[in-house]
Design a protein around this motif. Structure first.
Motif, PDB file in Angstrom:
ATOM      1  N   MET A   1     -64.198 -55.768  47.700  1.00 49.83           N
ATOM      2  CA  MET A   1     -64.148 -56.951  48.401  1.00 49.83           C
ATOM      3  C   MET A   1     -63.854 -56.624  50.262  1.00 49.83           C
ATOM      4  N   HIS A   2     -64.725 -56.158  51.076  1.00 45.18           N
ATOM      5  CA  HIS A   2     -64.437 -55.619  52.326  1.00 45.18           C
ATOM      6  C   HIS A   2     -64.259 -56.964  53.165  1.00 45.18           C
ATOM      7  N   VAL A   3     -63.026 -57.318  54.019  1.00 44.34           N
ATOM      8  CA  VAL A   3     -63.221 -57.879  54.718  1.00 44.34           C
ATOM      9  C   VAL A   3     -62.716 -57.159  56.256  1.00 44.34           C
ATOM     10  N   LEU A   4     -63.316 -58.372  57.779  1.00 45.25           N
ATOM     11  CA  LEU A   4     -62.856 -57.216  58.884  1.00 45.25           C
ATOM     12  C   LEU A   4     -62.475 -58.345  60.181  1.00 45.25           C
ATOM     13  N   ILE A   5     -61.648 -57.976  60.567  1.00 44.35           N
ATOM     14  CA  ILE A   5     -60.301 -58.635  61.531  1.00 44.35           C
ATOM     15  C   ILE A   5     -61.021 -58.414  62.680  1.00 44.35           C
ATOM     16  N   VAL A   6     -61.548 -59.242  63.524  1.00 41.16           N
ATOM     17  CA  VAL A   6     -61.926 -58.937  65.138  1.00 41.16           C
ATOM     18  C   VAL A   6     -61.062 -59.713  66.189  1.00 41.16           C
ATOM     19  N   ASP A   7     -60.187 -59.283  66.483  1.00 38.94           N
ATOM     20  CA  ASP A   7     -59.247 -59.881  67.272  1.00 38.94           C
ATOM     21  C   ASP A   7     -58.614 -59.042  68.359  1.00 38.94           C
ATOM     22  N   ASP A   8     -58.276 -59.576  69.331  1.00 38.90           N
ATOM     23  CA  ASP A   8     -58.250 -58.609  70.942  1.00 38.90           C
ATOM     24  C   ASP A   8     -56.857 -59.033  70.748  1.00 38.90           C
ATOM     25  N   GLU A   9     -56.038 -59.982  70.189  1.00 37.04           N
ATOM     26  CA  GLU A   9     -54.289 -59.846  70.182  1.00 37.04           C
ATOM     27  C   GLU A   9     -54.284 -59.076  68.763  1.00 37.04           C
ATOM     28  N   LEU A  42     -69.205 -52.096  61.584  1.00 32.81           N
ATOM     29  CA  LEU A  42     -69.993 -52.381  60.873  1.00 32.81           C
ATOM     30  C   LEU A  42     -71.405 -51.695  60.773  1.00 32.81           C
ATOM     31  N   LEU A  43     -71.570 -50.819  62.214  1.00 30.28           N
ATOM     32  CA  LEU A  43     -72.715 -49.670  61.768  1.00 30.28           C
ATOM     33  C   LEU A  43     -72.408 -48.708  60.513  1.00 30.28           C
ATOM     34  N   ARG A  44     -70.523 -48.887  60.126  1.00 34.14           N
ATOM     35  CA  ARG A  44     -70.140 -47.505  59.485  1.00 34.14           C
ATOM     36  C   ARG A  44     -70.096 -48.243  58.056  1.00 34.14           C
ATOM     37  N   ASP A  45     -69.636 -49.057  57.879  1.00 36.04           N
ATOM     38  CA  ASP A  45     -68.680 -49.429  56.884  1.00 36.04           C
ATOM     39  C   ASP A  45     -69.484 -51.009  56.145  1.00 36.04           C
ATOM     40  N   ARG A  46     -70.034 -51.269  54.472  1.00 40.87           N
ATOM     41  CA  ARG A  46     -70.061 -52.202  54.709  1.00 40.87           C
ATOM     42  C   ARG A  46     -68.913 -52.903  54.374  1.00 40.87           C
ATOM     43  N   VAL A  47     -69.770 -54.329  55.171  1.00 38.24           N
ATOM     44  CA  VAL A  47     -68.589 -55.342  55.696  1.00 38.24           C
ATOM     45  C   VAL A  47     -68.941 -56.929  54.215  1.00 38.24           C
ATOM     46  N   HIS A  48     -68.161 -57.181  53.836  1.00 37.45           N
ATOM     47  CA  HIS A  48     -68.064 -58.998  52.922  1.00 37.45           C
ATOM     48  C   HIS A  48     -68.359 -60.068  54.267  1.00 37.45           C
ATOM     49  N   VAL A  49     -66.936 -60.013  54.728  1.00 37.36           N
ATOM     50  CA  VAL A  49     -66.166 -61.067  55.654  1.00 37.36           C
ATOM     51  C   VAL A  49     -66.006 -60.745  56.662  1.00 37.36           C
ATOM     52  N   VAL A  50     -66.169 -61.431  57.942  1.00 33.96           N
ATOM     53  CA  VAL A  50     -65.360 -60.880  59.213  1.00 33.96           C
ATOM     54  C   VAL A  50     -64.664 -62.275  59.707  1.00 33.96           C
ATOM     55  N   PHE A  51     -63.124 -61.521  59.752  1.00 32.24           N
ATOM     56  CA  PHE A  51     -62.919 -63.192  60.856  1.00 32.24           C
ATOM     57  C   PHE A  51     -62.706 -62.955  62.272  1.00 32.24           C
ATOM     58  N   LEU A  52     -63.578 -63.611  63.013  1.00 31.34           N
ATOM     59  CA  LEU A  52     -63.828 -63.826  63.965  1.00 31.34           C
ATOM     60  C   LEU A  52     -62.891 -64.599  65.445  1.00 31.34           C
ATOM     61  N   ASP A  53     -62.727 -63.964  65.828  1.00 29.35           N
ATOM     62  CA  ASP A  53     -61.712 -64.643  67.373  1.00 29.35           C
ATOM     63  C   ASP A  53     -63.356 -65.229  68.565  1.00 29.35           C
ATOM     64  N   ILE A  54     -63.580 -66.027  69.170  1.00 30.73           N
ATOM     65  CA  ILE A  54     -64.112 -66.337  70.255  1.00 30.73           C
ATOM     66  C   ILE A  54     -64.048 -65.627  71.490  1.00 30.73           C
ATOM     67  N   MET A  55     -62.451 -65.838  72.037  1.00 27.38           N
ATOM     68  CA  MET A  55     -62.473 -65.564  73.188  1.00 27.38           C
ATOM     69  C   MET A  55     -62.023 -63.958  73.244  1.00 27.38           C
ATOM     70  N   MET A  56     -62.399 -63.298  73.782  1.00 28.14           N
ATOM     71  CA  MET A  56     -62.294 -61.970  73.834  1.00 28.14           C
ATOM     72  C   MET A  56     -63.208 -61.115  75.771  1.00 28.14           C
ATOM     73  N   ILE A  75     -72.674 -61.285  55.418  1.00 29.08           N
ATOM     74  CA  ILE A  75     -72.075 -61.483  55.530  1.00 29.08           C
ATOM     75  C   ILE A  75     -71.342 -63.075  55.718  1.00 29.08           C
ATOM     76  N   LYS A  76     -70.661 -62.717  55.413  1.00 35.90           N
ATOM     77  CA  LYS A  76     -69.405 -64.573  55.779  1.00 35.90           C
ATOM     78  C   LYS A  76     -69.330 -64.095  57.042  1.00 35.90           C
ATOM     79  N   TRP A  77     -69.003 -64.912  58.003  1.00 35.15           N
ATOM     80  CA  TRP A  77     -68.324 -64.915  59.579  1.00 35.15           C
ATOM     81  C   TRP A  77     -67.481 -66.080  59.251  1.00 35.15           C
ATOM     82  N   ILE A  78     -65.900 -65.824  59.256  1.00 33.04           N
ATOM     83  CA  ILE A  78     -64.889 -66.890  59.568  1.00 33.04           C
ATOM     84  C   ILE A  78     -64.506 -67.124  60.963  1.00 33.04           C
ATOM     85  N   VAL A  79     -64.956 -68.325  61.742  1.00 30.15           N
ATOM     86  CA  VAL A  79     -64.437 -67.716  63.722  1.00 30.15           C
ATOM     87  C   VAL A  79     -63.208 -68.410  63.496  1.00 30.15           C
ATOM     88  N   VAL A  80     -62.405 -67.979  64.182  1.00 33.61           N
ATOM     89  CA  VAL A  80     -60.913 -68.297  64.765  1.00 33.61           C
ATOM     90  C   VAL A  80     -60.594 -68.224  65.913  1.00 33.61           C
TER      91      VAL A  80
END
Length: 396
Positions: A1-9, A42-56, A75-80
């Motif tokens: 499983m491939h997880v992507l974490i998106v956060d400006d911190e 997301l364009l290059r790789d197959r991602v299954h889960v994204v942990f996503l920050d709102i305020m960026m 994709i399963k989106w988990i908003v943090v």
């Protein structure tokens, strides 16, 4: 499983990555500091889960979710988020987020969440949903065939009637981007945004035909027109593109098999056929047009239950983005603007003694007369009854 974490911190990104890697050795973890960087992954790789920050900075997490979900349905989106406001959570869930986690969070919570996601992913990989997988593969196949067909290439034994059956009356659309080093990323953004928007407005698809040139077909819902669709498309594209582009939406078409020749005409005629050049220079005018449409709708329907979600859907915008845009245009929030409309109309109705205060409250969108009285008092510094008596006294 491939997880992507998106956060400006950085501390949040690295902390989440360490926690997941420490608990799950077979889970791949990537990180991104911005929505733009995330779209590249997301364009290059197959991602299954994204942990996503709102305020960026730049594109926020909800806007990224709204853009990417169209072509990344698995994709399963988990908003943090550090924001506990219900509106944020409601919008995240409306856009398809699986969960909404508040900062600060503990390691145990993240491990528990990932464990559940890993189990779900394993089940899906072992026993894939036949119907969902078939539909997704058929969509990819049809778009690939369509691309080859309009390019004049061989499509084998594929029967175009399966596509033609869905588009008896349709519009052609084309987006021409200014060439630049980030072209592939912007193509990806445009394809996602337009796929999402087309799905909201009717049925169809868009494909990348030749580098900076994207074309598509859309059959709109009965009440929609080409100009309405074009206006909404501009509003969506202006949110994510900061470079000039041209957008073309044809009049209503009925000859499906003439599509290749029509698209070639659009492609070769260039600016003559696609005169609307958009981007930073002219986006403000189109954003104003969208808000003007929303305001006119409010004036004609203020007595209805006009929630932010309903109002933003009228102009096919993300509610969070629509709210910001509305305040930029009017200088006030949509709720305050709606309240002012309702109370001004109520003040006019109070001049008619035949109408009770309860009836007036209902006519301007307040089924609860006590709530209406409280709102009215706050605005006019008197109750509806006092307002009526004062106006009657002045007339006398």
């Amino acid at each position: 499983m491939h997880v992507l974490i998106v956060d400006d911190e950085r501390t949040i990104r690295e902390g989440l990555k360490r926690t997941i890697n420490g608990a799950f050795g077979d889970v791949r973890v990537s990180t991104a500091a911005s929505a733009a960087e995330a779209l590249g992954i997301l364009l290059r790789d197959r991602v299954h889960v994204v942990f996503l920050d709102i305020m960026m900075p730049g594109m926020n997490g909800l806007e990224l979710l709204a853009q990417a979900r169209g072509t990344h349905k698995g994709i399963k989106w988990i908003v943090v988020s550090a924001h506990s406001e219900f509106a944020y959570a409601q919008e995240a869930l409306r856009l398809g987020a699986k969960d909404y986690i508040l900062k600060p969070f503990g390691k145990e919570q993240i491990v528990k969440t990932v464990a559940a996601l890993l189990e779900e992913w394993t089940q899906e990989e072992t026993h894939p949903s036949g119907r969902g997988l078939l539909e997704q593969n058929l969509n990819y196949l049809r778009e690939a065939v369509f691309r080859r067909w309009i390019q004049g290439l061989d499509i084998g034994r594929f029967d175009l009637r399966s596509i033609q059956a869905e588009h008896h009356r349709f519009h052609l659309l084309a987006v021409k981007l200014e060439s630049n080093p980030e072209l592939s990323l912007r193509n990806f953004i445009v394809e996602n945004v337009m796929t999402e928007y087309i799905g909201q407005c009717g049925n169809g698809f868009i494909v990348n035909l030749d580098g900076d040139f994207l074309v598509g077909v859309v059959t709109l819902k009965d009440e929609a027109g080409a100009e309405w669709f074009r206006l909404g498309a501009i509003a969506h594209l202006d949110r994510c593109l900061k470079v000039p582009y041209q957008l073309y939406v044809s009049d209503l078409q009925t000859d499906f098999y003439a599509i290749p020749s029509e698209i070639r005409k659009i492609y070769t005629s260039g600016e003559e056929r696609m005169p609307e050049t958009e981007g930073e220079g002219s986006s403000a005018d189109h954003k104003n047009d969208v808000i003007d449409i929303a305001i006119q709708y409010m004036k004609s329907s203020f007595q209805d239950n006009l929630s932010l979600e309903i109002l933003s859907s009228v102009v096919y915008l993300n509610p969070v983005y629509f709210s910001k845009l509305f305040k930029q245009k009017t200088g006030t929030g949509y709720k305050e603007y709606l309240t002012k409309l309702r109370l001004e109309r109520a003040a006019e109705m109070l001049a008619d003694p035949a109408l009770s205060v309860t009836r007036i409250a209902e006519l301007v969108g307040y089924p609860d007369v006590r709530n209406f009285t409280q709102v009215f008092r706050k605005h006019y510094n008197c109750t509806p009854g006092q307002f009526r008596a004062e106006k009657s006294h002045v007339k006398a």
